[in-house]
Every structure is written in C-alpha cells, then in structure tokens.
Design an enzyme around this catalytic site. Structure first.
Site, short mmCIF file in Angstrom:
data_model
loop_
_atom_site.label_atom_id
_atom_site.label_comp_id
_atom_site.label_asym_id
_atom_site.label_seq_id
_atom_site.Cartn_x
_atom_site.Cartn_y
_atom_site.Cartn_z
N LYS A 171 -20.12 13.31 -11.69
CA LYS A 171 -19.99 12.47 -12.88
C LYS A 171 -21.18 12.67 -13.84
CE LYS A 171 -17.47 8.88 -10.27
NZ LYS A 171 -16.16 8.67 -10.90
N THR A 189 -10.69 5.69 -15.32
CA THR A 189 -9.98 4.56 -15.92
C THR A 189 -10.97 3.73 -16.73
OG1 THR A 189 -10.26 3.49 -13.77
CG2 THR A 189 -8.08 4.33 -14.28
N HIS A 211 -5.57 11.49 -5.59
CA HIS A 211 -6.57 10.98 -6.54
C HIS A 211 -7.82 11.83 -6.65
CE1 HIS A 211 -4.79 6.93 -7.28
NE2 HIS A 211 -4.28 7.11 -6.08
N LYS A 218 -10.85 1.64 -20.44
CA LYS A 218 -11.31 0.27 -20.68
C LYS A 218 -12.31 0.23 -21.83
CE LYS A 218 -10.53 -0.32 -15.80
NZ LYS A 218 -11.15 -0.03 -14.49
N LYS A 260 -20.10 3.46 -13.61
CA LYS A 260 -19.14 4.03 -12.67
C LYS A 260 -19.90 4.34 -11.40
CE LYS A 260 -18.34 7.39 -15.72
NZ LYS A 260 -17.02 7.92 -15.93
N ARG A 261 -19.20 4.75 -10.32
CA ARG A 261 -19.92 5.18 -9.13
C ARG A 261 -20.91 6.28 -9.49
NH1 ARG A 261 -18.57 2.72 -4.00
NH2 ARG A 261 -19.81 4.42 -3.14
#
Ligand code: NBG
Length: 831
Positions: free
Chosen positions: A571, A673, A375, A677, A565-566
């Site tokens: 990111k 993911t 992952h 969504k 998100k985290r």
C-alpha cells in the site's frame, strides 16, 4: 403460545395493542427508552451511567429492528423465495445506533425524545464501541453488503464468528504500535440475541471408518476425538426504510454432554479445562490482513463456523418440508474469500455421509450452490493448508477433497491436459510439503468466481486462476466493490448529506446515481462556498479529535492529506513518508515556494508479527515528531498518526479529508473501498491505476483525478528488465537525499540503525517499486498544491467527484451479485 400460521400483526391486534406496538413517534421512543432503563436494566435514576443510557436506547431501537426482521422473514417464507447465505469469517459493522436511527427515519424524533429528558443524542451515540470482528476492507465489505442486502430486500443471512476478542486495540507508545486486547463485550452487547436453541455439534480430529452397509451402499463414519457446540448469536441489520436481516455469529461452547457426573476432584478440573479449550475456538480474531498464518486454530475456526452455518441452512431448508435435492434452488452461498471454502467439502460430507445422498447428485448440488469471491492476488495471502494438518483436524474432509480432486484431474486428463497443467491445477500442491490449495477447491466447487474490481478480475483470470478461466470461461465474472453510502455519507457527514438533499432531494439515499444532479452546481460559486463551509466544519471537528488523541494541534485551513488503511508495504505508506521528508528538507533549505500548507494524516493497524509494517508506523511517528516540533517547518506542514483506526474513527476522518491517498503499487490492491468513501465525501484522489481507482477515475474524469505511477503492464516490464532500485538512488539526487536522511540518525535521536531495515529493503529489493514511482508521485503532488491554491477549481473538482461516484454504492454491487451470480429477487416488506 401454540404454533400458528398467524402474522405478528394479528397477535398484537388480538391483545388490543395495535399494530404499532413498537411505534416510531417521539412519545413511543421516550416511553420505551425509560421502560428499558428502569425495567430492563433495573436502574435507579440517580445511579444511571452513560453506558446505561446508551444500552437503554440501543434496546429500544433493537426492538424496532427486530420487528422489521420478523416481518421480513414472514414475507420471505411466504414467498418461498431463493435466498443468499453470505459466509464470512470477518465483519466490521461499526457502531449500530446511528445507522439504525437513520434507517428507521427517526433521528429527529429520538433527538427530541432525549432532549425532553435532558439528554443529548450525540453523547449517547459517542458511548457506543464497535465489534471489531474483522481486519480491514474484507470485513467492512461484508458489513456494507449486509446493509445493502437488507435495503434491497434480498432474502439473506450473514454467517460468521462471534470472536470474544476482535481486532487488537492499537496504542502508540514511544512511537511504536502496541497491541492490547479488544474487550468489546465487556460492557455488554445490547444488539445481539443469543439463541440457545439454535446450536449444532461440530466434530474435530479422530479417524474414519469405511464400510459397505446392508443395501450395498458404501458408507463412511467419522469417529472424531472431540466435539464442540456452536450457538447462534443474532444481530438484526436494518435496511434503509426497508427490510431487516440477521447477522448470525457462532460462539463455541463445550458440548452439553460433557460429563460432570463421574468426576472426582482431578477429573472435575480436567472437565472444566476441556470446556475452556472448547471455547478457545472463537476466542480471538487472527489479526493478519492479507496473510496466512497456517495456524491450526485458524483452520478450526473456519471449519467451525462453516459447519454450524451449513447445518443451520439444512435445518431451515428441511423444517420447511423441503427435500435436500432442491437445496441449491433455495440457497446461493457466497464464499467471502477462501476463509469459508472448506464449506465445499463440508456440504459434500453432510449430503453424502449424513443424508445418504449419492456422490454425483451431491456434487451437482454443491456446485450449483456455491459462488466464490477472490479478494487478493498477493501470493502470500492465498490460503493453503498442509495435508498433514488438514488430515489431522478434518480427516473425513481430506478424503473428500482427494475424491473431488481425483475426479477433477480425471476430467482434465480426458480433455488431454498435460502433466504440467494438471499439476498446476490440482487441489493439492505437491511442491514441498503437500498442501491443499483452498482457492482451487473454491473454484472447482463453485458455479461462479468473481474478483472485486474490473482490473482485479482481469488479473485473476490472466494470472492466479488462469488455467481455470481457460477451462471454464463462463464461470468468471466481476463485481466491483461498493460501500454503504448511507453510513459513510448520511450518518458520518450530515452536513454534506443535508446540503446535497437540499439541492437535489433525498433520492440519492436509495439511488446513488442521482448524485449526478449535483453536476450542474459544480461551478456555482455560492454553492461552492457552502460546500467548503461543510468541509471546514468537518475538518474543525477532526482537528479537535486529533488534539484529544495525539496532543497535536493542527489548523483546519490546511490541506488535509490522508492515508488511512491497514499498514502494508504494497500500500506504500512509506512512499507518502518519503515525499514528506523531501518537503521537510526543502523547507529547511528555505525553498518553500509552491508548498501548500498541509497536514498529513495517517492511521491504520499493522499485523503484530509484520516487522516492516510496524517499522513504517515508527517512521511515521518519527517524522511527525521531527516536523511538528520544528517551528520553521510546522507552519507549513504537520504530520499526525491517529492510533486505533476503526470504523468509528473512519467515520470522523473521511468527511474531513481533502486529499485521498490511494498509492499502492499497481496490480496489488484488489479493489480498495476507502478510496470510494473518501471520494464520496468530496476528497480528491491521488492514486495509481490500481484496483477500483481505475474505475473511479473513469467515472469522475481524468481531469478530476491525480494520477501517477506505473501501470500493471509497466511494472511487469520493469521487473522483466531487471529492476535495480540502487540505480535510482545513484542517479536521482532527491531520492538519494531522502534515503540517506532515513539513516542519518536525525529521525531517531542519533540512532542510525533504526530505519536501516527499510533503507536496505528499498535499496536492495524495493519489491513494490517505490523508487521507480517516486518522481512521478512528487510531480503529481506539485500539481495537487497548485490546484489547492485555486480553491474554486478545487471545489469544483470536489463537487464533480461526488456527483460522479454513483456507481460505488454497495447497493449497486449487491444488485450485480443478484443479476450476475445469485439469480435472486427482492422480497420487500410493505410498511
Ligand atoms: C481486500 C483487498 C482490498 C479489497 C477488500 C474487499 C483481503 C484479502 N482483501 O483491496 O485487499 O477492497 O479485500 O474486497 O482482505
């Protein structure tokens, strides 16, 4: 009750209760609900609390879920089918009640049953907390997979850890993240059933003794220095109008045998202390996403749940009269990242040491049993355990790993591999302190290895596991992630779900590709208007929630631009912040043309020890304060940081988003993911060519996706050429202005030092190349604003996004796992 080979139905028939002992009519639900409230919880009506009402309803529904589970298990056993065991150290199931009502198709019946009792279903749903037994995407994916495994009727079970404290609760105090413990079990957990009879002993520490027995068989005894018992806690997971499966989580307890009989006062306390120490193992989830802490307790957690799970599978296998040599024919075990990868050595130990199988046969079985999903490519997240730690906690496993390794390296030598290659591929990293590379153990011990998006799987083969992909090309495959669209659309966004079903029927609930039938309405202006109405309603609901949580009032007519998100540098939440600062400065200059009124919404947790991530949160809240309090600015833009992002909150946020921010540096986000969504709820995406963004863009069409930034190849090129972020600062006026603003003190009551670490990080290293991608991001944002100002165009794109997202259901992912990896077939119950 004697053991019979009778079906559950026949028992009920024999007592005249009828097959529908747990009926689904309004009357059945109402009756059962009252029964639970009074006789299970023992409540006096006048003293009933909201938690009682929720608990009674949850128990009512749990009975129905268990019925599906029992029926499914009967069917699986009868058909003697191959099954899947999903091993995951993390799960993020989210609230169960709403999802179970949908899956049982009794939302309306339940609503009415409650209304007749003067109760409101929404209020009861709101009572439910959630098991935060995971960090982020990886844990949520495991739960999406449970949903789809059940829906597809795959004989399966999910194994994991019942952490007493899940992911910490995040509060924001004076702009900073503060962590408090997550006491998710405090008001009870009506969904789980404890199975005291399903428990196993797990050993730790000590030493091994080697000897040759009477039959000349080489044997090893592991003499541990402590033992801990794992007990099963089962939660039924329902599929959509289909089967029920179990998520089985292990809780650590002291072994029964610990000795109370010989205590004096002092020993009594020591005995109790020992008990407490045993229970420590499943006390708390490590809150690090994408990072390894090297902590002893973490290794113990991993081994603990893996050992319980494998012992459980062996019990299931052998109690049905099967031989262990057929183990792999009955079980495919999926390793969710390397967290459970010690299972490779544990299965070997169980087969060879405890069940006296020969090494070669055991190794064949092991390698036909496991499959491994990677992952992440982030180097700091690739798990390694030092040989000294692993040898101390699991001395026998270290020997087994050495044995696996020596045979594997021998094979490589025979094939003529060079010393360099062999050192690279070895299960033991000899550079620095010797350590075990868990990804190598998982790869060598598995029959398939997969990444989680096309791009990630390609990079996995060309970078991290390059040598292994050359050696065993057939072992590597891809399964692109997907999401439980029933939870994230049907349950979270009933307005949109109803609109879609009204137009194209409800087939999309089990076959997401049929969303493509929406395409023909993309330009239909009446339909567009209804589409916007639904979005506006969802935004209005979120607006209320935002005000409740943060005190900030926002206008639902604005563009809702969201990144949840985290929090992680890769990111690039701070890229979005830099752009907001740029907008702020423009507005202050009076240059407001082309800015579409926007609310920027952030949420996400930072690992408690990750300083820069926490500073990014501090930066977001600082920018929020500055912007929201400035009359000149807040008419055009607002900024919100929603504390304590979790599944429940996510279900409020996705339906209300207009724009989804998926802006990681290319090559770093394995899949994502959240991106799926958002798009499924009609948000347009601004994103890089990273993870599953690539495939989302392919599906929805380039013209319906706001693409920016460098590709993976360009990033590597930039790095090869010697990336100098300072150059961008010097040469780009806008970047200079925004970065200088960070340290001007204006964001922090005159404190010029607060954001220096971020400023320095960007100017000196900028490891995720924000500055290089900044212009391209800003330019794309201009385009976003332009399209937003044309609502018909925006809505058309939004409809097309939803219509073309059919690929991204976790049902499809699970089907891919079945076809490409597990080779298992569905066994659906007929009801
Ligand atoms: C995460 C990736 C995400 C991905 C999820 C689920 C880890 C180690 N990895 O991009 O960062 O969507 O896994 O596959 O948590």
């Amino acid at each position: 009750m004697k053991k019979h080979n009778r079906s559950i139905e026949s028992y009920f028939e024999s007592v005249g209760a009828g097959a529908s002992d747990v009926g689904l009519s309004k009357e059945d639900i109402k009756k059962d609900f009252l029964h639970k409230l009074f006789y299970h919880l023992g409540r006096v009506p006048a003293l009933t609390t909201p938690n009682d009402l929720y608990t009674a309803m949850a128990l009512t529904i749990r009975d129905r879920a268990l019925r599906k589970f029992v029926r499914s298990t009967e069917e699986f056993t009868q058909q003697d089918a191959r099954g899947v065991a999903y091993l995951s150290a993390e799960y993020l199931p989210g609230p169960h009640l709403g999802n179970n009502l949908l899956n049982l198709h009794i939302v309306e019946e339940t609503k009415e049953a409650l209304a007749e009792l003067d109760l409101d279903l929404d209020e009861i749903l709101d009572q439910e907390g959630e098991p935060g037994l995971g960090n982020g995407g990886l844990g949520r994916l495991a739960s999406c997979f449970m949903d789809s495994l059940a829906t597809l009727g795959i004989p399966s079970i999910g194994y994991g850890i019942r952490y007493e404290f899940g992911i910490f609760k995040q509060e924001i105090r004076e702009g900073w993240q503060m962590e408090t413990t997550d006491k998710w079990l405090h008001s009870g957990n009506p969904w789980e059933i404890v199975r005291p009879e399903i428990s196993y002993v797990v050993k730790f520490g000590g030493r091994t003794e080697h000897r040759t027995n009477g039959q000349n068989r080489y044997e090893v005894d592991w003499l541990p220095d402590s033992e801990i018992k794992g007990t099963a806690y089962d939660t039924p997971i329902l599929g959509y109008q289909s089967n029920g499966i179990i998520m089985r989580l292990w809780k650590a307890e002291a072994v029964e045998s610990f000795d109370f009989s010989v205590y004096n006062m002092g020993d009594y306390y020591r005995a109790v202390e020992k008990k407490l120490r045993s229970e420590n193992i499943t006390k708390v989830l490590y809150p690090n996403d994408e990072n390894l802490s090297g902590k002893e307790l973490r290794l113990k957690q991993q081994y603990f749940f893996v050992s319980c799970s494998l012992q459980d599978m062996i019990r299931l296998h052998t109690t049905q009269g099967r031989e262990l040599k057929n183990f792999h024919e009955k079980f495919a075990i999926q390793l969710n990242d390397t967290h459970p990868s010690i299972a490779v050595a544990e299965l070997m130990r169980l087969l060879v040491d405890e069940h006296e199988m020969e090494w070669d046969e055991a190794w064949d079985i092991t390698r036909q049993t496991f499959a491994y999903t990677n992952h992440t490519l982030l180097p700091e997240a690739l798990e390694k355990w030092t040989v000294s730690l692993l040898g101390r906690i699991l001395p026998r496993h270290l020997e087994i790993i050495y044995e696996i390794n020596s045979r594997f390296l021998e094979e490589l030598r025979d094939k003529g591999y060079s010393g360099d290659q062999i050192a690279r591929m070895s299960l033991i990293d000899e550079q620095g302190e010797p350590s075990v590379r868990m990804a190598h153990l998982a790869t060598v011990g598995s029959f398939k290895v997969n990444g989680v998006s096309e791009l990630h799987s390609r990079l996995l083969k060309s970078q991290v596991l390059n040598d292994f992909a050359d050696l065993w090309p057939g072992k590597f495959t891809n399964v692109t992630n997907g999401v439980a669209h029933r939870r994230f659309v049907a349950v979270s966004n009933p307005g949109l779900a109803n609109l879609i079903s009204e137009k194209i029927g409800s087939g999309w609930l089990t076959n997401l590709s049929s969303l493509s039938e929406l395409e023909k309405f993309a330009k239909d202006e009446k339909f567009q208007q209804r589409w916007r109405d639904v979005k506006l309603q969802n935004k209005t609901a979120l607006t209320r929630f935002i005000e409740e949580q943060t005190g900030v009032k926002v206008d639902p007519a604005m563009l809702f631009d969201v990144q949840v998100k985290r929090i992680h540098e890769y990111k690039r939440q701070h890229l979005m912040v830099l752009h907001i600062i740029d907008l702020y400065l423009r507005i202050k200059d009076g240059k407001t043309e082309n800015i579409a009124p926007s609310t920027f919404i952030f949420a996400g947790k930072a690992a408690p020890g990750y300083f820069l991530a926490k500073l990014i949160i501090r930066l977001i809240t600082a920018v929020a304060d500055l912007v929201n309090d400035d009359e000149e600015v807040n008419k055009l833009i607002k900024v919100v940081f929603l504390p304590n992002f979790n599944v429940k909150q996510a279900q409020r946020v996705y339906p209300a988003a207009d724009l989804s921010e998926q802006i990681s540096m290319a090559g770093k986000e394995a899949s994502g993911t959240g991106n799926m969504k958002f798009a499924l709820n009609g948000a347009l995406t601004i994103g890089t060519l990273d993870g599953a963004n690539v495939e989302i863009r392919e599906e929805v069409g380039d013209e319906n996706f706001f693409l920016f930034g460098q590709t993976t190849e360009e990033i590597q090129q930039t790095r090869r050429e010697g990336y100098r972020p300072y150059q961008y600062y010097e040469e780009n006026e806008k970047i200079k202005r925004v970065l200088d603003f960070l340290v001007s003190g204006e964001l922090a009551n005159g404190d010029k030092e607060l954001f220096k670490p971020l400023y320095n990080n960007l100017l000196q290293q900028d490891p995720y190349q924000l500055l290089k991608d900044f212009d391209s991001y800003c330019t794309k944002k201009e385009e976003v604003f332009k399209v937003w100002n044309d609502q018909k165009e925006w809505t058309k794109r939004s409809i097309l996004n939803v219509a073309r997202m059919g690929k991204f259901s976790s049902d499809r992912s699970i089907q891919d796992y079945c076809d490409r990896i597990w080779q298992v077939k569905p066994v659906k119950i007929q009801e």
